[in-house]
Every structure is written in C-alpha cells, then in structure tokens.
Enzyme design. Structure first.
Site, PDB file in Angstrom:
ATOM      1  N   GLU A  36       0.820  -1.214   0.000  1.00 23.22           N
ATOM      2  CA  GLU A  36       0.000   0.000   0.000  1.00 23.22           C
ATOM      3  C   GLU A  36       0.852   1.261   0.000  1.00 23.22           C
ATOM      4  OE1 GLU A  36      -3.034  -0.081  -0.698  1.00 23.22           O
ATOM      5  OE2 GLU A  36      -3.086  -2.266  -0.577  1.00 23.22           O
ATOM      6  N   HIS A  39       1.648   2.146  -3.502  1.00 24.72           N
ATOM      7  CA  HIS A  39       0.520   2.832  -4.149  1.00 24.72           C
ATOM      8  C   HIS A  39       0.494   4.316  -3.779  1.00 24.72           C
ATOM      9  CE1 HIS A  39      -1.287  -0.591  -6.013  1.00 24.72           C
ATOM     10  NE2 HIS A  39      -1.586  -1.210  -4.883  1.00 24.72           N
TER      11      HIS A  39
END
Length: 285
Positions: A36, A39
């Site tokens: 994450e 991202h």
C-alpha cells in the site's frame, strides 16, 4: 489521510490468532503495508491525493483525488506500483539470499508472501490492482456501468473459485483461511464498486470541464437516448475521455432535441438523478 480498517481484516486477525497463525499474519501485514505504501508514493508522484484509505485483508480501497486520476495510464501506474513493489522485494531477497547476506526461517515465508501478494492483486477482479487497470480502460471505451458490470461477473466467478478452493483444502484437512478472506475481499469489493458506480460517473462529469480547460480540446462523442431515460443512466454511459452530445428521441424514435454534458450536469443538480431526459428538454424550452 483518513485510514479505516475493514471488519474483514479484523476477522482475519482474530481467526489467525485462534488458529495459532499470528506469526504468518504479522508477516502478511508487513508485506501488505509495503504494497500500500508503494501505491501511495506512486499516487503522490502522479500529483494525486489520497483522501481516504480502507484496509482490506489483501489490499485497500482508496479515495483518490486530483486532476488526471481517471486517466487510464495514471490509474495503471498507481495500480501497478503495489505488485511491482512486491516483485522487487522478492527479487531483492532472492539475490541477497543467494549472496549469503540473508538467512533465517522467515525468508521463505517472506518471499512466498510477496509472490502471493503480487500475483493475487494482478487478478482481473475488483478491488484488486488488476481489476483497477482493466476497469480504467474498459470505462474509457464502454462507459462506467458496462465496465463495472463486466468486472462484476469476472470478480464473482473468481471469488467462487477461491471459496471452492477453500472447501477443497478443508476436505484434505488443510486450513486455508487466507483463500476464504481473498474470496470475501473480491466479493465485497465488487459489490461496493457496483454500488458507487453512479457516484463515480457523476464525479467524472463534474470534473470534466476542468480537464477540458487544461487540455484545450476533447474528442466529441454523440449518443442517442430515449426521452424516458433517466439523467443518471445517461451520466453512467458517458466516457471520461471525451465530450458528449446527446440526441433525445421519443418513443417512436423521432428526434425531440439535443443536449450536451453541461445541460446534463445542470439538470442533475436542479431535477435530480431520476428525472427523465424529456423533463430536462421541457425545462430548457
């Protein structure tokens, strides 16, 4: 950025603790955190802002804001950053292990977790990264609702296969809660995307005028709709990469008039999503 934890992730934590798999779970959560983070870094490098992040067992759902967030190439870059991060960590750990600089009982599970995270997130199902990439390009060519409908069928099929694999593993006396969590993640993500497809279409319609001003031009698309079609149905059929003119026909397929995206947006604000095109045309006269 507001961060939320989905109940599915809390359920997986509780289940892993009961089954004595807390060590494996901690390793998986660490791999998920780097996934994450990749991202988030990619989104910031593309000039985007993450307003909200909801953590799921095998990924997250992010509310991304900023110019260009609906461009297929930008969405693909942000989505690919997570799996690419896991593959790079896998390659780096293998190289360090072969050089004799990395050893320990955690190395093999770490490598397996990164490989599984990368491959799983590249599946063409929502809310996974592969599904996000495919949705971005389908939305441009098919429109939001048809694109989500296609991915909805694919996602549910993948979820059922994973649930079946969980049952098969249990039959062979192998506990595989991660497969069941993966199936639930896909099922919930698909349902959520179907629920929010209308909001996504309206947000894209709202920001398109700004994209037109920045770009200076957009390709024009013409579409035909019957007079009783709702404003929401028309908004969900628009493609984000172009500007639309809507020809309105009566039930006998005779032309009644023509609208564009500005008229449509103003009509939604004044009349609501459920108003038919006929009413918007009458208000303009």
């Amino acid at each position: 950025m507001a961060v939320f934890v989905h109940p599915l992730l809390l359920l997986l934590v509780a289940l892993a603790t009961v089954l004595g798999l807390s060590g494996q779970l901690l390793l998986l959560l660490a791999v998920l955190a780097t996934h994450e983070l990749a991202h988030l870094v990619a989104a910031r490098l593309c000039g985007l802002e993450i307003a909200r992040l909801e953590l799921l067992p095998y990924g997250a759902v992010a509310d991304i804001r900023g110019p260009g967030r609906r461009e297929p190439l930008v969405e693909a870059v942000v989505a690919l950053a997570g799996p690419l991060n896991n593959l790079l960590l896998l390659a780096l750990s293998i190289a360090l292990q072969q050089a004799g600089w990395l050893a320990g009982p955690w190395v093999a599970p770490f490598q397996a977790a990164n490989l599984a995270m990368a491959l799983f997130n590249l599946l063409p199902a929502l809310p996974l990264d592969g599904g996000r990439i495919l949705l971005a390009f389908l939305r441009r060519t098919r429109g939001p609702r048809p694109a989500v409908a296609i991915l909805g069928r694919v996602g549910r099929a993948v979820a059922l296969v994973l649930a079946g694999a969980t049952g098969a593993a249990l039959y062979w006396q192998v506990l595989a809660p991660h497969l069941l969590a993966a199936a639930a993640t896909i099922w919930v993500g698909t349902a959520r995307e179907e629920q929010w497809v209308g909001v996504t279409a309206l947000r894209a319609l709202w920001t398109k005028r700004g994209r037109l001003r920045r770009a200076g031009l957009l390709p024009v698309h013409r579409m035909v709709a019957l007079e009783h079609t709702s404003l929401q149905q028309v908004a969900e059929a628009l493609r984000p990469g172009g500007y639309h003119e809507i020809v309105v026909l009566d039930d006998r397929e005779r032309p009644l008039g023509q609208l564009d995206e500005v008229h449509l947006l103003h009509g939604i604000l004044r009349l609501g999503l459920d108003a038919p095109l006929r009413e918007l045309l009458e208000r303009r006269r």
